[in-house]
Design a protein around this motif. Structure first.
Motif, PDB file in Angstrom:
ATOM      1  N   LEU A  91       0.834  -1.201   0.000  1.00 20.70           N
ATOM      2  CA  LEU A  91       0.000   0.000   0.000  1.00 20.70           C
ATOM      3  C   LEU A  91       0.867   1.249   0.000  1.00 20.70           C
ATOM      4  N   GLY A  92       1.965   1.217   0.798  1.00 24.73           N
ATOM      5  CA  GLY A  92       2.869   2.356   0.847  1.00 24.73           C
ATOM      6  C   GLY A  92       3.476   2.647  -0.512  1.00 24.73           C
ATOM      7  N   GLY A  93       3.912   1.588  -1.186  1.00 25.24           N
ATOM      8  CA  GLY A  93       4.484   1.768  -2.512  1.00 25.24           C
ATOM      9  C   GLY A  93       3.481   2.341  -3.490  1.00 25.24           C
ATOM     10  N   LEU A  94       2.237   1.847  -3.398  1.00 25.12           N
ATOM     11  CA  LEU A  94       1.185   2.344  -4.287  1.00 25.12           C
ATOM     12  C   LEU A  94       0.919   3.825  -4.034  1.00 25.12           C
ATOM     13  N   LEU A  95       0.842   4.190  -2.749  1.00 22.63           N
ATOM     14  CA  LEU A  95       0.617   5.597  -2.407  1.00 22.63           C
ATOM     15  C   LEU A  95       1.731   6.482  -2.943  1.00 22.63           C
ATOM     16  N   GLY A 123       2.807   7.412   2.292  1.00 21.98           N
ATOM     17  CA  GLY A 123       3.317   6.176   1.704  1.00 21.98           C
ATOM     18  C   GLY A 123       4.663   5.787   2.298  1.00 21.98           C
ATOM     19  N   LEU A 124       5.551   6.788   2.417  1.00 22.88           N
ATOM     20  CA  LEU A 124       6.888   6.482   2.936  1.00 22.88           C
ATOM     21  C   LEU A 124       6.837   6.032   4.388  1.00 22.88           C
ATOM     22  N   GLY A 183       6.711   5.722 -11.167  1.00 22.91           N
ATOM     23  CA  GLY A 183       6.799   4.330 -11.591  1.00 22.91           C
ATOM     24  C   GLY A 183       7.890   3.592 -10.840  1.00 22.91           C
ATOM     25  N   LEU A 184       9.058   4.253 -10.663  1.00 24.48           N
ATOM     26  CA  LEU A 184      10.167   3.604  -9.962  1.00 24.48           C
ATOM     27  C   LEU A 184       9.792   3.298  -8.521  1.00 24.48           C
ATOM     28  N   MET A 185       9.007   4.214  -7.908  1.00 25.46           N
ATOM     29  CA  MET A 185       8.652   3.991  -6.509  1.00 25.46           C
ATOM     30  C   MET A 185       7.690   2.829  -6.356  1.00 25.46           C
ATOM     31  N   LEU A 186       7.002   2.456  -7.431  1.00 25.32           N
ATOM     32  CA  LEU A 186       6.150   1.275  -7.340  1.00 25.32           C
ATOM     33  C   LEU A 186       6.972   0.015  -7.096  1.00 25.32           C
ATOM     34  N   ALA A 191       9.050  -4.920  -3.384  1.00 24.50           N
ATOM     35  CA  ALA A 191       9.681  -5.170  -2.084  1.00 24.50           C
ATOM     36  C   ALA A 191       8.670  -5.755  -1.120  1.00 24.50           C
ATOM     37  N   GLY A 192       7.451  -5.228  -1.156  1.00 24.08           N
ATOM     38  CA  GLY A 192       6.401  -5.754  -0.281  1.00 24.08           C
ATOM     39  C   GLY A 192       6.056  -7.183  -0.623  1.00 24.08           C
TER      40      GLY A 192
END
Lengths: 455, 280
Positions: A91-95, A123-124, A183-186, A191-192
């Protein structure tokens, strides 16, 4: 010798195997969490020109992001306790991804505050808390090493993202770069996905057949759950724990003095007559040393000599960091500044490799998620106040030396405080333990007497 | 004519000449005359060059100072008749028109001009400019040299220098003295990108400088974004599939403790409060 807190897991953690993949996931997640607010500043100049904002308005984006990331600690602890790490990191990555993508369409600075600052920060904060928690579930014996490797994500991602962001900015402009960065942060979702939940007996898990067994009781008692949740949300009973309060005070002192030298190092170097590029190079040296020191510190802390005395090692690292700052203004040469940057990176990495490991050591695995949430929200204040306070000192005295003296002395005070108070704490814990053992012996002797009498 | 009459004629003629000469010298005493060093053109090998002004009229000046390009040069004031201004290793930005000015108590000031000329040299420009389509691009060039050059802009297309085609009305050129600017409105991704040249020309020389204009498409970042999204989806699918395949095998071993607990190690870490079961 200080006793390790009772392992309340009730099972033997993996300490390897899939655990290393979890460390990779935590490395990515923590890396994005700590480095994103810093690398976003690369875009600021172009955003400033495009949206016609002032420098201080632009700088608020990073500050809001950091503040929300730290302040969201308790909420993310709650969610992690309830749902486990994997869904929360995803969820954090999506946010984070959504925040960057929506920010790329922004036309006003307030819109950027909301998208990057608030949503991105949320998110972070979910990422950070959940990653630390899952490490404590997968590792015990090698936990300091795992923590060191995971926390190394911060300098690694800083070194990777900084040039990547510059390249993206040249190729695509700030809007395109934010889009691609989203996109990169997704990748935090990847990782999740790696953070396979550890299915523990008797605890809620989000995978496997255990979940179905637990569902009916959950449906019939929603209200009591709510109240329990509210209690764990802001668990003020932590403040009764001596070790926790000591850790908190030491940490607050450290965080207050820790970030200001980073912020002002380039300016100080330029003030001493160093060229601009060479001054920026100092920060790269610091980051580079930091990258290798964190896993190394984790390795050292895992060794059988240091592990039982890890709190002392932590206070040593803090005192070392503070001493570096105190020594910095003594000599005015570029070679000395380079040495200072290297030692700064060394000590900074040591402290940050141990900072969460020591909390895990103090609190144990059950209480760690809530504890870390509370610690981060309290750390929010010294983190936001430290650099501006140091800046005020510089303006008032018109000399950078006082900044280093202030930061160094605050950090050394924190380290010494931790050292002394930990000696006291362990003495008291030993006393309490001895008292308990005596009690238990008395009870068993009484029981035996009763058995003898009855038989 | 008698000898007496001839003598009288010569006398009156010479008196007239002397009178005229006297008149001449009296009138030249009222107008100050300044002798100056020569106008010069700077060259690459110029060492120290000295500009000199010498006031040759009789009345002493109150003060003298130097001006460059119409503005006073600080710390050049002196009370002497002869004044000089030294240029150490003069470079392009030392070129311009210099003036020595003498002020008098009773008369208006007098001045003389010395031109230091050079060919233009372009000193300030951006090597490349990246903008998104639809935005405004500002390409500029700064020069040094005197007299101030005439600026022209060209576009270098397919190996040929072309005049800038302003049929679309989007190009605006502003030039003054040592600075020129080419503004391009509403950038077009097809026709606008390329090499632009600013040219500075005066009677001593000409200089050219290249600026590269790149126009980014607004849709350009979509491809890398799709690439990144594809990578993420593939990785997540791999991880989930791997986990689903491992799970049935794991569930067989699962009693009430997960993970491979089977171990031969009797390594009960004595200084930890761990209760372990060594199975197998």
């Amino acid at each position: 010798m200080p006793p390790a807190p009772a392992n309340e897991l009730g099972y033997k953690p993996l300490d390897g195997g899939w655990g290393w993949m979890v460390v990779v996931g935590a490395h990515i997640s923590i890396g994005f969490a700590y480095s994103t607010p810093k690398v976003l500043s690369i875009f600021f100049k172009e955003i400033q020109e495009n949206l016609e904002a002032s420098s201080s308005e632009i700088a608020w984006i990073s500050s809001i992001m950091l503040a929300v990331m730290y302040a969201g600690g308790p909420v993310s602890s709650l969610l992690v306790n309830h749902f486990g790490s994997r869904p929360i990191v995803m969820l954090g990555g999506l946010l984070c991804g959504v925040s960057m993508v929506t920010a790329s369409f922004g036309n006003s600075i307030v819109y950027l505050y909301l998208c990057i600052g608030v949503i991105g920060g949320c998110g972070l904060s979910l990422n950070l808390n959940a990653s630390l928690t899952i490490i404590s579930k997968y590792f015990l014996i090698k936990r300091p090493l795992a923590n060191g490797l995971a926390m190394a994500g911060s300098p690694v991602f800083l070194c990777i993202l900084a040039p990547v962001n510059q390249y993206l900015l040249d190729m695509f402009g700030w809007r395109g770069s934010l889009l691609i960065l989203g996109g990169l942060m997704l990748n935090c979702c990847v990782a999740g996905a790696l953070m396979r939940p550890v299915a523990q007996p008797g605890r809620r898990s989000t995978s496997g057949p255990l979940n179905e067994v637990e569902k009916p009781p959950n449906n019939t008692k929603p209200k009591i759950d709510c109240m329990n949740r509210a209690k764990t949300f802001m668990d003020f009973t932590f403040f009764k724990d001596r070790g926790f309060v000591i850790y908190l005070i030491g940490n607050v002192l450290f965080i207050f003095g820790a970030y200001a030298p980073i912020v002002f190092l380039s300016a100080y170097a330029i003030d001493q007559g160093v060229e601009e590029y060479s001054a920026a190079y100092l920060l790269s040296i610091m980051g580079f040393v930091d990258m290798f020191v964190r896993p190394a510190t984790g390795l050292i802390a895992s060794s059988k000599w240091i592990r039982p005395r890890i709190q002392y090692f932590f206070s040593f690292a803090m005192v070392f960091n503070g001493t570096c700052h105190l020594l910095c203004p003594l000599v005015n040469s570029y070679a000395f500044l380079v040495t200072y940057a290297a030692f700064f990176g060394l000590s900074f990495g040591m402290v940050f490799a141990l900072i969460f490991e020591c909390l895990m050591d103090l609190m144990g695995n059950q209480r760690f998620p809530s504890a870390v949430g509370l610690v981060t929200i309290i750390e929010c204040f010294p983190m936001l106040l430290g650099p501006p306070a140091a800046g005020l000192l510089v303006d008032f005295f018109d000399d950078y030396r006082y900044l280093f003296f202030m930061c160094g002395s605050v950090i050394v005070t924190g380290g010494l405080f931790l050292f002394v108070m930990n000696i006291y704490n362990y003495y008291m814990l030993d006393k309490e333990k001895a008292a308990k053992v005596r009690e238990l012996n008395q009870i068993t002797m009484e029981n035996q007497d009763q058995v003898n009498i009855s038989s | 004519m008698t000898p007496g009459e001839r003598r009288a004629a010569v006398m009156s003629y010479s008196v007239a000449i002397v009178g005229a000469l006297l008149l001449q010298s009296v009138s030249s005493q009222n107008e100050p005359s300044i002798s100056t060093s020569e106008h010069t053109t700077l060259s690459k090998e110029s060492g120290t060059y000295t500009l000199q002004c010498n006031l040759t009229s009789s009345s002493p000046p109150q003060e003298s100072y130097w001006m460059k390009n119409g503005e006073e040069i600080p710390e050049t004031r002196s009370p002497n008749r002869q004044t000089e201004y030294k240029l150490n290793k003069p470079r392009g930005d030392d070129a311009g028109w210099y003036m020595c000015v003498y002020t008098f108590e009773m008369s208006p000031p007098a001045n003389a001009t010395i031109d230091i000329r050079s060919a233009p040299d372009i000193i300030g420009h951006k090597r490349s400019e990246n903008k998104n389509e639809g935005q405004v691009a500002v390409l500029y060039c700064k020069s040094v040299g005197y007299p101030h050059p005439a600026w022209t802009w060209h576009k270098f297309d397919d190996g040929v220098h072309r005049e800038i085609d302003n049929t679309s009305g989007r190009f605006f050129i502003n030039s003054r003295d040592n600075y020129t600017e080419l503004n391009i409105m509403d950038l077009d991704i097809v026709s606008d990108p390329g090499e632009y040249h600013c040219n500075a020309t005066n009677m001593f020389g000409s200089r050219d400088q290249m600026i590269l204009l790149r126009v980014r498409s607004n849709l350009a970042p979509l491809w890398p974004l799709l690439g990144v999204l594809a990578e993420i989806i593939i990785l997540v699918v791999i991880i989930v599939v791997y986990e689903k395949r491992k799970k049935p095998e794991d569930l067989q071993d699962d009693d009430d403790s997960p993970g491979p607990v089977k171990t031969n190690s009797t390594n009960n870490h004595k200084d930890k409060n761990l209760r372990q079961r060594n199975t197998n």
